[in-house]
Structures are given as C-alpha cells and as structure tokens.
Enzyme design. Sequence first.
Site, short mmCIF file in Angstrom:
data_model
loop_
_atom_site.label_atom_id
_atom_site.label_comp_id
_atom_site.label_asym_id
_atom_site.label_seq_id
_atom_site.Cartn_x
_atom_site.Cartn_y
_atom_site.Cartn_z
N THR A 36 -13.05 43.36 -29.72
CA THR A 36 -13.80 42.66 -30.76
C THR A 36 -14.14 43.57 -31.94
O THR A 36 -14.12 44.79 -31.84
CB THR A 36 -15.10 42.06 -30.19
OG1 THR A 36 -15.94 43.11 -29.69
CG2 THR A 36 -14.80 41.08 -29.06
N ASP A 37 -14.47 42.92 -33.06
CA ASP A 37 -14.85 43.66 -34.27
C ASP A 37 -16.37 43.66 -34.42
O ASP A 37 -17.10 43.22 -33.53
CB ASP A 37 -14.16 43.08 -35.51
CG ASP A 37 -14.53 41.63 -35.80
OD1 ASP A 37 -15.54 41.13 -35.26
OD2 ASP A 37 -13.80 41.00 -36.58
N ALA A 38 -16.86 44.15 -35.55
CA ALA A 38 -18.30 44.25 -35.78
C ALA A 38 -18.99 42.89 -35.79
O ALA A 38 -20.19 42.80 -35.53
CB ALA A 38 -18.57 44.99 -37.10
N VAL B 216 -16.16 39.06 -32.81
CA VAL B 216 -15.00 38.20 -32.51
C VAL B 216 -13.76 39.07 -32.30
O VAL B 216 -13.73 40.23 -32.72
CB VAL B 216 -14.74 37.16 -33.62
CG1 VAL B 216 -15.92 36.21 -33.74
CG2 VAL B 216 -14.44 37.82 -34.94
#
Length: 137
Positions: free
Chosen positions: A11-13, A16
């Site tokens: 996931t990203d910041a 998601v």
Amino acid sequence: MYTRTVRLQDTDAAGVVYFTSALDICHEAFEDSLMGAGIDIRTFFSNPDTATPIIHADIDFLKPSFCGDQLTLQLSTHQLAEDEFEVRYNITAVNKGERLIAKATIRHVCINPINRQRQPLPKELVTWIQRWSLAMS
C-alpha cells in the site's frame, strides 16, 4: 486463478494498493500459472538463450483495495506475434463480494538475451499461452 492477501508493504501513504505493487501481484499470478502448467520457473527465467522482458504494462483501478483484502486474479493470454504475447488480468476482491477492482495488461516480447534481438516464443510458452488463451473469454 491466483489468490493473494494485500499486505501493508503493498500500500501507499493513502493506504490503498500502490500501482506498482498491483503490477507485481499480477506478475506473481503469471509465475504461478507457469508453474501450474509444469514450467520450472527457475529454469525458465534463467535460460541463457531466451528472455521475455516486459515491453508494456497498464492497469486501471475501478475500486480501491486495502491492506488485508483478499484478491483473486484471473488471467488470459493472447499471442500477438511469433515473438510477442500479452497477459490480461481481472483482479477481484473476495471480501468485497467478488467485486472487480482492477484490470491490467502486461505485454512481453521474446528475445535472445545476448544479442537482444527478437526471436520466436519457445514451444513450452506457446503451449502455456494456448492453455490460458480462453480463460476470460
């Protein structure tokens, strides 16, 4: 069909699935399908006479996916030329009622790794492509 749980590292910041992670998961499904067809992936990917680099990749996200989501990937293959093929992926989230959350396409070309020139796909790969060519039809 390939099943995978989304991990925090995927996931990203924003929490998601990051686009490159989604493409990595697609490649995992590709490798899994090769093994399912009886192809030894260690030998396949270290073959000194043949390489199948990615020349194009795209992904469309239809819904977000988060850490802990259970994904299933269904793939289908298409031989585009004697030396080129693509794999299309439908990614669904099992824990979201089997909702389609993304579609991806990854295109490969077959080359000689020494001179970098295109060459015909190896027989075992053509057989694999034919096996999966109707999977999502």
